[in-house]
Design a protein around this motif. Structure first.
Motif, PDB file in Angstrom:
ATOM      1  N   ARG A  40       3.496   3.706  -3.223  1.00 27.19           N
ATOM      2  CA  ARG A  40       2.426   3.165  -2.384  1.00 27.19           C
ATOM      3  C   ARG A  40       1.146   2.961  -3.180  1.00 27.19           C
ATOM      4  NH1 ARG A  40       2.726   5.712   3.425  1.00 27.19           N
ATOM      5  NH2 ARG A  40       4.927   5.293   3.837  1.00 27.19           N
ATOM      6  N   ASP A  88      -1.223  -2.089   5.354  1.00 23.20           N
ATOM      7  CA  ASP A  88       0.227  -2.013   5.187  1.00 23.20           C
ATOM      8  C   ASP A  88       0.926  -2.267   6.518  1.00 23.20           C
ATOM      9  OD1 ASP A  88       2.572  -1.665   3.825  1.00 23.20           O
ATOM     10  OD2 ASP A  88       2.148   0.380   3.156  1.00 23.20           O
ATOM     11  N   GLU A 115       9.717   4.876   7.168  1.00 24.56           N
ATOM     12  CA  GLU A 115       8.481   5.135   6.437  1.00 24.56           C
ATOM     13  C   GLU A 115       7.583   6.085   7.218  1.00 24.56           C
ATOM     14  OE1 GLU A 115       7.321   1.708   3.628  1.00 24.56           O
ATOM     15  OE2 GLU A 115       7.442   0.808   5.613  1.00 24.56           O
TER      16      GLU A 115
END
Lengths: 249, 249
Positions: free
Chosen positions: B153, B93, B99
């Motif tokens: 996610r 990622d 985040e």
DNA sequence: CGCTGCCTTGATCTTCTTCAAAACGTGTGG
DNA sequence: CCACACGTTTTGAAGAAGATCAAGGCAGCG
């Protein structure tokens, strides 16, 4: 009367499994994320759940369906999968009693991205997503548990990504067997038996390869003495050998 | 003075980015999962965070390190990756401001499974895992938000699994470009520019292939007019064409 | 201007998929 | 209890996709 079946698997009931009413409460109590709730709280939660039974192969929901329910496995085994635009199946997970699946997210983004299918005769409990979110709001301990479980799942998914990115078909099949053994393995005379009717096609879906390649690898593993296998069943005889295959090279 | 550089990327500062003290509070306010907290609550939370700056390429933590902190990106871009036993990198990622990453789980299972590295000059805020869990216990709305983000996610990770299982290298590269464009794309004269120094090796790590294959696919996409690319940068000129590549066949 | 590190391109080789057909295990109905 | 029919599994051979190995080209920077 002698038994001519060669499968070491236990035969499953044919009728859709229904959990007895009194069993429901017991199951919810044992579900990891409700473990800290008081008996009265569990009772309230219990009333919001409804119960469904499914036969082997039956679909619980399909990718694209309106996503408005969360499910908890009470009995049986549920597989989560996705279909590619071309129709190829990709298996993401096998869920056992106590695990949840379905929709957690608030209404709005409301389609299941995957499909849930009963692998054996199964019983699931189900709650509306909105109701579950209210429980999370009211009982932070439940929310924290759910976060932990999601973190665990994300880690497992990342491990799959790594395997698929960087390993050979042989390693990926070995890895899938290792994971299945950890989750579903039971000690029997044949070895660590994976309690699941598991075809070569299923293995291929999990390892991101084809039925034929899965079959070749399984034959090879059997010849090397790592596993014992037949039609729709596998038992692991040498777990360490499989682990070494995954880790060392 | 004329500019001979051909990169359309904005040049980043060389020194590790440090967020100014007053900016910290503002950043925490904007982080999705603290959005519902009152000003006073945020103030309390703020005091538990410490701040770190990193230069491009610097490691924030390594796989195997003691996992006892949670991080929030304040500024910059952080990549999460794993290394195979053979040393091959797999990128999981790219994280942008707001985040979080690092350890969510209770102490006990305490090693990071992945590595976090700053891609550009970055600033992150960090809190002890235990402290964050107390916040979750105290503020259910935060916990619910975290659950939502984790669900998101997990879905993304499952999508990666599907891509890696069932798609060609061409499709996987196209898919990676599509995702990067959605997350990091900025409209410029050259097209949808991906604001990130992005080498062919990086793309290969994300798509589960080799540098050479990534390069060949990129050349092909450029020849077909889908993208414009150079050393360490990419801009998308025809997003729909890339999406079709992923979806249709 | 020349060095360093990315990027490209070609040729070869390995791995895996694809296509095809035969063998086998299981449950069924005589 | 046996034999047949079906779906699963195995195995082979051909082909494609991508990895690997190797060299040369180009951008950026001192």
């Amino acid at each position: 009367m002698k038994n001519r079946r060669k499968t070491p698997l236990e035969i499953e009931a044919i009728e859709p499994e229904m959990c007895s009413v009194d069993l429901r409460l017991e199951i919810l109590t044992q579900v990891p994320f409700f473990a800290d709730l008081s008996a009265t709280d569990i009772e309230v939660v219990n009333r919001q759940f409804v119960e469904f039974g499914y036969s082997p192969g039956e679909m619980i929901y399909l990718a694209g369906d309106q996503a408005e329910r969360l499910y908890v496995v009470a009995e049986g085994k549920i597989k989560l999968l996705r279909y590619t635009p071309a129709g190829q199946a990709v298996m993401l997970d096998v869920l056992t009693p106590g695990e949840f699946f379905g929709s957690l997210a608030a209404l709005g983004e409301n389609e299941y991205p995957d499909t849930a299918q009963a692998l054996v005769s199964s019983c699931v409990l189900s709650i509306e997503t909105g109701g579950f979110r209210k429980i999370l709001q009211k009982h932070p301990s439940v929310a924290v548990k759910v976060v932990d479980i999601m973190a665990e799942r994300l880690k497992a998914a990342h491990e799959m990504v790594q395997q698929l990115s960087a390993s050979s078909a042989e390693q990926r099949i070995a890895h899938v067997l290792r994971k299945l053994a950890a989750k579903l393995g039971e000690r029997k005379e044949v070895g660590l038996l994976i309690q699941l009717p598991l075809s070569r096609a299923d293995l291929a879906e999990m390892a991101g390869t084809t039925t034929e390649t899965a079959s070749r690898m399984m034959s090879q593993f059997q010849k090397e003495g790592f596993i014992q296998t037949g039609r729709q069943w596998v038992a692991i005889r040498d777990l360490k050998a499989l682990e070494d295959l995954v880790d060392i090279p």
